[in-house]
Design a protein around this motif. Structure first.
Motif, short mmCIF file in Angstrom:
data_model
loop_
_atom_site.label_atom_id
_atom_site.label_comp_id
_atom_site.label_asym_id
_atom_site.label_seq_id
_atom_site.Cartn_x
_atom_site.Cartn_y
_atom_site.Cartn_z
N VAL A 97 2.87 10.60 -4.22
CA VAL A 97 3.51 9.29 -4.36
C VAL A 97 3.11 8.63 -5.68
N SER A 98 1.83 8.72 -6.04
CA SER A 98 1.36 8.15 -7.31
C SER A 98 2.04 8.80 -8.50
N PHE A 99 2.22 10.11 -8.41
CA PHE A 99 2.87 10.84 -9.50
C PHE A 99 4.34 10.42 -9.65
N ILE A 100 5.10 10.44 -8.57
CA ILE A 100 6.53 10.16 -8.69
C ILE A 100 6.81 8.67 -8.90
N GLU A 101 5.89 7.80 -8.46
CA GLU A 101 6.08 6.36 -8.67
C GLU A 101 6.05 6.03 -10.16
N ARG A 111 -6.29 -1.33 -12.38
CA ARG A 111 -5.54 -1.69 -11.17
C ARG A 111 -6.09 -1.00 -9.92
N PHE A 112 -6.19 0.31 -9.95
CA PHE A 112 -6.58 1.05 -8.76
C PHE A 112 -8.06 0.86 -8.40
N PHE A 113 -8.94 0.78 -9.39
CA PHE A 113 -10.36 0.65 -9.08
C PHE A 113 -10.74 -0.77 -8.66
N ILE A 114 -10.02 -1.78 -9.14
CA ILE A 114 -10.27 -3.13 -8.63
C ILE A 114 -9.84 -3.22 -7.17
N ILE A 115 -8.69 -2.67 -6.85
CA ILE A 115 -8.25 -2.66 -5.45
C ILE A 115 -9.26 -1.90 -4.59
N ALA A 116 -9.69 -0.73 -5.04
CA ALA A 116 -10.66 0.06 -4.28
C ALA A 116 -11.98 -0.69 -4.13
N GLY A 117 -12.44 -1.31 -5.20
CA GLY A 117 -13.70 -2.06 -5.14
C GLY A 117 -13.63 -3.23 -4.19
N PHE A 132 -13.42 5.09 -3.87
CA PHE A 132 -13.33 5.41 -5.29
C PHE A 132 -12.74 6.80 -5.54
N LEU A 133 -12.89 7.70 -4.59
CA LEU A 133 -12.19 8.99 -4.66
C LEU A 133 -10.67 8.74 -4.57
N ILE A 134 -10.27 7.89 -3.64
CA ILE A 134 -8.85 7.57 -3.46
C ILE A 134 -8.31 6.92 -4.72
N ALA A 135 -9.06 5.98 -5.30
CA ALA A 135 -8.63 5.33 -6.55
C ALA A 135 -8.53 6.35 -7.69
N VAL A 158 9.96 7.72 -11.20
CA VAL A 158 11.24 7.53 -10.51
C VAL A 158 11.17 6.81 -9.16
N PHE A 159 10.05 6.83 -8.46
CA PHE A 159 9.96 6.34 -7.08
C PHE A 159 9.72 4.83 -7.05
N PRO A 160 10.43 4.09 -6.19
CA PRO A 160 10.31 2.63 -6.23
C PRO A 160 9.13 2.02 -5.47
N ILE A 161 8.43 2.78 -4.65
CA ILE A 161 7.36 2.22 -3.82
C ILE A 161 6.01 2.49 -4.50
N PRO A 162 5.21 1.44 -4.78
CA PRO A 162 3.93 1.65 -5.46
C PRO A 162 2.89 2.33 -4.56
N PRO A 163 2.01 3.12 -5.14
CA PRO A 163 1.01 3.84 -4.35
C PRO A 163 -0.03 2.92 -3.70
N ASP A 164 -0.14 1.70 -4.20
CA ASP A 164 -1.10 0.75 -3.64
C ASP A 164 -0.88 0.57 -2.14
N LEU A 165 0.38 0.60 -1.72
CA LEU A 165 0.70 0.39 -0.31
C LEU A 165 0.15 1.50 0.58
N MET A 166 0.02 2.67 0.03
CA MET A 166 -0.57 3.79 0.75
C MET A 166 -2.09 3.79 0.62
N MET A 167 -2.53 3.42 -0.55
CA MET A 167 -3.95 3.41 -0.87
C MET A 167 -4.73 2.42 0.01
#
Length: 192
Positions: free
Chosen positions: A25-29, A148-154, A53-56, A32-41
């Protein structure tokens, strides 16, 4: 259609191979993909905070790799693939104007889109189309998506589920205000 994509994306977060699904999802977002990976993360980190932090990191690596795919679409296939994607996102009417100013902004355009709710895929495609230096694009993508991803993870690692509503509803605004203050500070030191 977006609702079905959202539901599908959310269902992947509980799948046994959720980390691989998140990478996909992170790759295709990023192109081309409209849904951000944050929602899954977010639900993945709440379910397993020790893996935050592995997920981020998976999100970061996959998103930047997907950003390179978006860059390639812009550089190599803009007319038959990139332009229709941007038209579907409602950004086609601003492409010519954007092209003239884009490379002047370079680093800041990628940083802004990588951190804020602005669709990162638009910037990845435009970066390739306008011929932004690839090194600038990669470094800025790593910085922006990492922030973006590491602040969310933190935040989720430290505060858990109670911070989820703040992240989902207000973190994009906080990032946007941060960038505006940063730009304002540079403007003030340069012209005042």
């Amino acid at each position: 259609m977006i609702k079905r994509l959202y539901d599908w994306t959310m269902s992947l977060s509980a799948h046994p191979n959720a980390l691989w699904a998140l990478a996909f999802v992170s790759f295709i977002e990023s192109s081309v993909f409209p849904i951000p990976p944050d929602l899954m993360m977010i639900p993945m980190i709440i379910a397993a905070p020790h893996r935050a932090f592995l997920i981020a990191g998976v999100c970061l690596f996959s998103s930047v790799a997907g950003g390179l795919a978006g860059y390639a679409i812009g550089a190599l296939a803009f007319d038959w693939l990139g332009q229709p994607i941007l038209e579907a996102l409602g950004k086609a009417d601003r492409m010519a104007e954007f092209n003239t100013r884009f490379n002047d902004l370079g680093f800041w355009a990628v940083l802004g889109a990588g951190i804020t709710p602005f669709p990162y895929k638009v910037i990845t495609i435009m970066s390739g189309w306008t011929g932004m230096p690839l090194g600038t694009f990669i470094v800025t993508s790593i910085i922006a998506r990492g922030i973006r991803f590491f602040i969310i993870a933190g935040l989720l690692w430290k505060y858990g589920a109670p911070i989820q509503t703040f992240i989902e509803k207000r973190l994009g605004l906080v990032f946007t205000v941060f960038l505006l203050l940063l730009f304002g500070g540079f403007y003030a030191t340069r012209f005042l």
